[in-house]
Write a protein that holds these residues in place. Sequence first.
Motif, PDB file in Angstrom:
ATOM      1  N   ALA A   1      -0.042  -3.494  -7.127  1.00 52.85           N
ATOM      2  CA  ALA A   1      -1.337  -3.341  -6.468  1.00 52.85           C
ATOM      3  C   ALA A   1      -1.158  -2.654  -5.127  1.00 52.85           C
ATOM      4  CB  ALA A   1      -2.001  -4.701  -6.274  1.00 52.85           C
ATOM      5  N   ALA A   2      -2.131  -1.830  -4.744  1.00 54.93           N
ATOM      6  CA  ALA A   2      -2.058  -1.087  -3.489  1.00 54.93           C
ATOM      7  C   ALA A   2      -2.749  -1.805  -2.335  1.00 54.93           C
ATOM      8  CB  ALA A   2      -2.656   0.307  -3.668  1.00 54.93           C
TER       9      ALA A   2
ATOM     10  N   GLU B   1      -7.121  -5.339  -5.021  1.00 56.07           N
ATOM     11  CA  GLU B   1      -6.567  -4.979  -6.329  1.00 56.07           C
ATOM     12  C   GLU B   1      -5.619  -6.064  -6.828  1.00 56.07           C
ATOM     13  OE1 GLU B   1      -4.385  -1.175  -8.547  1.00 56.07           O
ATOM     14  OE2 GLU B   1      -4.402  -1.292  -6.352  1.00 56.07           O
ATOM     15  N   ALA B   2      -4.898  -6.699  -5.914  1.00 56.58           N
ATOM     16  CA  ALA B   2      -3.952  -7.754  -6.285  1.00 56.58           C
ATOM     17  C   ALA B   2      -4.659  -8.924  -6.959  1.00 56.58           C
ATOM     18  CB  ALA B   2      -3.204  -8.246  -5.048  1.00 56.58           C
ATOM     19  N   VAL B   3      -5.803  -9.321  -6.405  1.00 52.00           N
ATOM     20  CA  VAL B   3      -6.553 -10.438  -6.989  1.00 52.00           C
ATOM     21  C   VAL B   3      -7.017 -10.085  -8.399  1.00 52.00           C
ATOM     22  CG1 VAL B   3      -8.606 -11.889  -6.762  1.00 52.00           C
ATOM     23  CG2 VAL B   3      -7.280 -11.282  -4.723  1.00 52.00           C
ATOM     24  N   ALA B   4      -7.513  -8.852  -8.562  1.00 54.65           N
ATOM     25  CA  ALA B   4      -7.984  -8.417  -9.879  1.00 54.65           C
ATOM     26  C   ALA B   4      -6.833  -8.363 -10.886  1.00 54.65           C
ATOM     27  CB  ALA B   4      -8.654  -7.054  -9.765  1.00 54.65           C
ATOM     28  N   LEU B   5      -5.685  -7.835 -10.448  1.00 55.01           N
ATOM     29  CA  LEU B   5      -4.545  -7.720 -11.363  1.00 55.01           C
ATOM     30  C   LEU B   5      -3.944  -9.077 -11.701  1.00 55.01           C
ATOM     31  CD1 LEU B   5      -2.733  -4.537  -9.976  1.00 55.01           C
ATOM     32  CD2 LEU B   5      -3.916  -4.802 -12.173  1.00 55.01           C
TER      33      LEU B   5
ATOM     34  N   ASP C   1       0.797  -1.221   0.000  1.00 59.13           N
ATOM     35  CA  ASP C   1       0.000   0.000   0.000  1.00 59.13           C
ATOM     36  C   ASP C   1       0.835   1.280   0.000  1.00 59.13           C
ATOM     37  OD1 ASP C   1       0.785  -0.709   2.597  1.00 59.13           O
ATOM     38  OD2 ASP C   1      -0.826   0.437   3.520  1.00 59.13           O
ATOM     39  N   HIS C   2       2.163   1.156   0.025  1.00 58.53           N
ATOM     40  CA  HIS C   2       3.033   2.332  -0.001  1.00 58.53           C
ATOM     41  C   HIS C   2       3.702   2.466  -1.374  1.00 58.53           C
ATOM     42  CE1 HIS C   2       2.822   1.466   4.392  1.00 58.53           C
ATOM     43  NE2 HIS C   2       2.674   2.787   4.421  1.00 58.53           N
ATOM     44  N   PRO C   3       3.378   3.523  -2.139  1.00 60.34           N
ATOM     45  CA  PRO C   3       3.955   3.722  -3.472  1.00 60.34           C
ATOM     46  C   PRO C   3       5.486   3.756  -3.465  1.00 60.34           C
ATOM     47  CG  PRO C   3       2.113   5.215  -3.145  1.00 60.34           C
ATOM     48  CD  PRO C   3       2.383   4.578  -1.812  1.00 60.34           C
TER      49      PRO C   3
END
Length: 212
Positions: free
Chosen positions: A39-40, A44-48, A15-17
Amino acid sequence: MTTQGTPIRILIVDDHPVVRDGLRGSLERDATFTVTAEAADGEEAVALYRAHTADVVLMDLRMPRMGGVEATRRLMELDPACRILVLTTYDTDSDVVGALAAGATGYLLKDTSREELIRAVRSAADGQSVLSPAVTSRVLNQVRGKPRGPLSERELEVLRLIAEGNTNRQVAGKLVISQATVKTHLLHIYEKLGVNDRAAAVGEAHKRQLLP
């Protein structure tokens, strides 16, 4: 590189850019790696992962919306061959046990050197388990039966409700907490009782006379 001679594809989840940028820079200095997506959070990780299947997922643990343990569980359900390497600052017993139980291939701390990280990613891509020294000692203590702390009052409340046949959702409703919190309490209960599932936890609790 993979057996086809192509770079190892990596999905970075943090979650840290700044952390993601640093990891991408460190990894892509080596031509055998390519970061296919970032992914943040776990959701989002699952989708990506669906869109950019990776050879290795570098997974942080504590993130908004969906944490690393739940994301690991979801990814393993999506693809049982998924290689997930946890990279986090947290090394508590519950974090380690939760991540490995969810299906993580390895567990590293963020103070790991670049050389160690690269070796770990390559090993994970080959399906080998990788644990940092601090994590290894914790796992060995679990196996050797290091004494565990007593259950907290809240953990006993959760266990009593589970023993009565309540689902996680029902337990959450009765205790006015989230289902995620119930799952966390269960992981702590499993760890302290030295078991792996609900039925075994209830059985062990009865043996120890923790339940009426």
